[in-house]
Design an enzyme around this catalytic site. Structure first.
Site, mmCIF file in Angstrom:
data_model
loop_
_atom_site.group_PDB
_atom_site.id
_atom_site.type_symbol
_atom_site.label_atom_id
_atom_site.label_comp_id
_atom_site.label_asym_id
_atom_site.label_seq_id
_atom_site.Cartn_x
_atom_site.Cartn_y
_atom_site.Cartn_z
ATOM 1 N N ASN A 1 0.829 -1.201 0.000
ATOM 2 C CA ASN A 1 0.000 0.000 0.000
ATOM 3 C C ASN A 1 0.868 1.258 0.000
ATOM 4 O O ASN A 1 1.801 1.379 0.801
ATOM 5 C CB ASN A 1 -0.912 -0.016 1.240
ATOM 6 C CG ASN A 1 -2.068 0.951 1.127
ATOM 7 O OD1 ASN A 1 -1.912 2.070 0.657
ATOM 8 N ND2 ASN A 1 -3.236 0.519 1.574
ATOM 9 N N ASP A 2 0.553 2.173 -0.903
ATOM 10 C CA ASP A 2 1.325 3.419 -1.011
ATOM 11 C C ASP A 2 1.076 4.345 0.187
ATOM 12 O O ASP A 2 1.878 5.245 0.455
ATOM 13 C CB ASP A 2 0.965 4.146 -2.307
ATOM 14 C CG ASP A 2 1.307 3.327 -3.551
ATOM 15 O OD1 ASP A 2 2.290 2.551 -3.495
ATOM 16 O OD2 ASP A 2 0.586 3.448 -4.560
ATOM 17 N N ASN B 1 -13.512 -4.493 1.384
ATOM 18 C CA ASN B 1 -14.596 -3.530 1.516
ATOM 19 C C ASN B 1 -15.169 -3.316 0.123
ATOM 20 O O ASN B 1 -14.470 -2.824 -0.773
ATOM 21 C CB ASN B 1 -14.100 -2.196 2.073
ATOM 22 C CG ASN B 1 -13.580 -2.322 3.490
ATOM 23 O OD1 ASN B 1 -14.091 -3.108 4.277
ATOM 24 N ND2 ASN B 1 -12.560 -1.557 3.818
ATOM 25 N N HIS C 1 -12.383 -0.109 -8.406
ATOM 26 C CA HIS C 1 -11.700 -1.253 -9.016
ATOM 27 C C HIS C 1 -11.719 -2.427 -8.027
ATOM 28 O O HIS C 1 -11.462 -2.238 -6.837
ATOM 29 C CB HIS C 1 -10.256 -0.884 -9.363
ATOM 30 C CG HIS C 1 -9.565 -1.914 -10.200
ATOM 31 N ND1 HIS C 1 -9.615 -1.899 -11.578
ATOM 32 C CD2 HIS C 1 -8.823 -3.007 -9.863
ATOM 33 C CE1 HIS C 1 -8.926 -2.922 -12.043
ATOM 34 N NE2 HIS C 1 -8.441 -3.614 -11.021
ATOM 35 N N HIS D 1 -10.818 -4.943 -5.540
ATOM 36 C CA HIS D 1 -9.591 -5.169 -4.781
ATOM 37 C C HIS D 1 -9.922 -5.516 -3.337
ATOM 38 O O HIS D 1 -11.029 -5.281 -2.863
ATOM 39 C CB HIS D 1 -8.690 -3.923 -4.813
ATOM 40 C CG HIS D 1 -9.213 -2.755 -4.036
ATOM 41 N ND1 HIS D 1 -10.272 -1.971 -4.471
ATOM 42 C CD2 HIS D 1 -8.848 -2.240 -2.825
ATOM 43 C CE1 HIS D 1 -10.520 -1.025 -3.588
ATOM 44 N NE2 HIS D 1 -9.671 -1.172 -2.559
ATOM 45 N N LYS E 1 -28.607 0.048 7.179
ATOM 46 C CA LYS E 1 -28.585 0.102 8.631
ATOM 47 C C LYS E 1 -27.429 0.981 9.083
ATOM 48 O O LYS E 1 -26.344 0.938 8.507
ATOM 49 C CB LYS E 1 -28.412 -1.296 9.222
ATOM 50 C CG LYS E 1 -28.275 -1.306 10.744
ATOM 51 C CD LYS E 1 -28.158 -2.713 11.288
ATOM 52 C CE LYS E 1 -27.983 -2.690 12.801
ATOM 53 N NZ LYS E 1 -29.093 -2.032 13.503
ATOM 54 N N PHE E 2 -27.658 1.765 10.126
ATOM 55 C CA PHE E 2 -26.606 2.564 10.750
ATOM 56 C C PHE E 2 -26.400 2.066 12.176
ATOM 57 O O PHE E 2 -27.358 1.801 12.901
ATOM 58 C CB PHE E 2 -26.996 4.044 10.779
ATOM 59 C CG PHE E 2 -27.040 4.694 9.426
ATOM 60 C CD1 PHE E 2 -25.905 5.270 8.891
ATOM 61 C CD2 PHE E 2 -28.215 4.722 8.691
ATOM 62 C CE1 PHE E 2 -25.943 5.877 7.640
ATOM 63 C CE2 PHE E 2 -28.268 5.317 7.447
ATOM 64 C CZ PHE E 2 -27.116 5.894 6.912
ATOM 65 N N PHE F 1 -28.502 3.966 20.374
ATOM 66 C CA PHE F 1 -28.494 2.923 21.391
ATOM 67 C C PHE F 1 -27.374 1.915 21.140
ATOM 68 O O PHE F 1 -26.791 1.374 22.078
ATOM 69 C CB PHE F 1 -29.846 2.208 21.423
ATOM 70 C CG PHE F 1 -29.984 1.210 22.540
ATOM 71 C CD1 PHE F 1 -30.312 1.615 23.826
ATOM 72 C CD2 PHE F 1 -29.767 -0.150 22.311
ATOM 73 C CE1 PHE F 1 -30.423 0.689 24.858
ATOM 74 C CE2 PHE F 1 -29.878 -1.078 23.338
ATOM 75 C CZ PHE F 1 -30.204 -0.656 24.611
ATOM 76 N N GLU F 2 -27.071 1.683 19.847
ATOM 77 C CA GLU F 2 -26.036 0.697 19.503
ATOM 78 C C GLU F 2 -24.640 1.166 19.887
ATOM 79 O O GLU F 2 -23.750 0.351 20.129
ATOM 80 C CB GLU F 2 -26.117 0.369 18.010
ATOM 81 C CG GLU F 2 -27.345 -0.458 17.700
ATOM 82 C CD GLU F 2 -27.853 -0.274 16.280
ATOM 83 O OE1 GLU F 2 -28.177 -1.285 15.648
ATOM 84 O OE2 GLU F 2 -27.924 0.874 15.810
#
Length: 352
Positions: free
Chosen positions: A77-78, A153, A164, A166, A314-315, A319-320
């Site tokens: 990773n750059d 992700n 792209h 990855h 969902k966020f 409460f979470e």
């Protein structure tokens, strides 16, 4: 009044970390007037973009030129979160201001040469090449580092900044918090029952058949009983594998096929390029490889944010953040929907 899990609120324990999940299925009846996401689509993504630093043959910001690759390509990773050679922080005797050293290496792995393809849109044979490269990278990094985290992700909804295809591979000199906690709970269960927790879990899910999404001789995909995200899944080895590099040739091929099936089901669920974060967990490596790791079972976890449609997510807030994680859709309802969805033909291939 009889308790019905699909209708009445209750809590479920995650035995991998000791956290409880509040399940509130009655909330699925409420109308949604909150934020709407733009549906994730590949329609406007070109096959090649000369300005995309991950594309074949492109010169990255640091001046390095990518090879003209067609399948996988790996580079350091750059802009890494971890570096190999850095000064160690001083020791502190103050219990409120503790630090520890952190070294490592971060790599980016391009999954395919074309920017407008994702895992459900490439062939099983091409995914087999990805699995092979994951294992190559794992073998290389696990000799030195205690933890090798392979993760992907997918989609802007999960923070992906480059379309792209990855994934990333971070190798750490330390055992990160999530696997550290999981290791402790797996070990405690093994010491009590003399069996790996996730092996027992596999057998019980096969008996109950309530949350199975995909089942074959080598892998089981379920929506975990304790799932936090709406359509969260866990992909589990049925062969008592401890790490990725334990896999036989047959197991690698079936892993590739299972990944293609699962990601196709995800895309077909709401007919969009379904966003998620996924990662593998297995026994620690490096110096920790010398320890007894019989309590571990190789698995991957998929955390997708979409809840009701391609535009409603969902966020984890309110409460979470201050209480405990809460979900609306039950794990059984989510599993039923995913199981019934076609996992062989991508929705984009259907003739309308």
């Amino acid at each position: 009044m009889e308790f019905i899990p699909a209708e009445h609120q209750h809590r479920r324990l995650n035995p991998l970390n000791g956290k409880w999940i509040l399940v509130s299925p009655h909330r699925m009846l409420r109308p949604w007037s909150g934020q709407q996401e733009l549906p994730q689509s590949l329609d406007n993504i070109p096959e090649f973009d000369a300005n995309n630093p991950l594309c074949p043959g492109v010169i990255r910001p640091n001046g390095a030129k990518n090879p003209d690759y067609k399948n996988t390509f790996v580079f350091t990773n750059d802009f890494p979160a971890l570096l190999e050679n850095v000064p160690e922080p001083p020791m502190s005797d103050d219990p409120l201001f503790q630090t520890s050293s952190a070294t490592g290496i971060c790599r980016v792995m391009c999954l395919h040469g074309k920017s407008n393809l994702t895992l459900p849109l490439i062939s099983t044979e091409e995914i087999e090449l990805i699995v092979d490269e994951w294992i190559n990278q794992f073998n290389d990094l696990s000799r030195k580092y205690s933890w090798v985290q392979i993760f992907e992700n997918k989609g802007s909804a999960m923070g992906c900044s480059n379309s792209h295809p990855h994934c990333q591979i971070w190798a750490c000199s330390f055992l990160p918090t999530e696997p550290f906690i999981k290791d402790a709970f797996l070990k405690k269960y093994f010491e009590k029952y003399q069996r790996p927790l996730l092996n027992d879990y596999i057998n019980k899910e096969l008996e109950r058949k309530e949350r199975i999404v995909i089942e074959n001789a080598d892998w089981l995909v379920v929506v975990p009983y304790w799932a936090a995200w709406p359509f969260e899944t866990m992909l589990l080895s049925r062969n008592n594998n401890k790490r990725l590099n334990d896999l036989t040739e047959r197991q690698k091929k079936s892993l590739a096929h299972t990944i293609k099936q699962l990601t196709t089901k995800y895309d077909n669920l709401f007919e969009c390029s379904f966003p998620y974060s996924m990662g593998f967990h297995g026994a620690p490596t490096g110096e920790m490889d010398k320890l007894d790791n019989m309590h571990w079972t190789l698995h991957a976890i998929y955390y997708p944010p979409l809840l009701r449609s391609a535009t409603v997510r969902k966020f984890m807030v309110g409460f979470e953040l201050f209480g405990e994680i809460q979900r609306d859709l039950t794990a059984e309802q989510a599993a039923k929907r995913l199981k019934e969805i076609n996992g062989e033909v991508h929705y984009s291939k259907n003739i309308k």
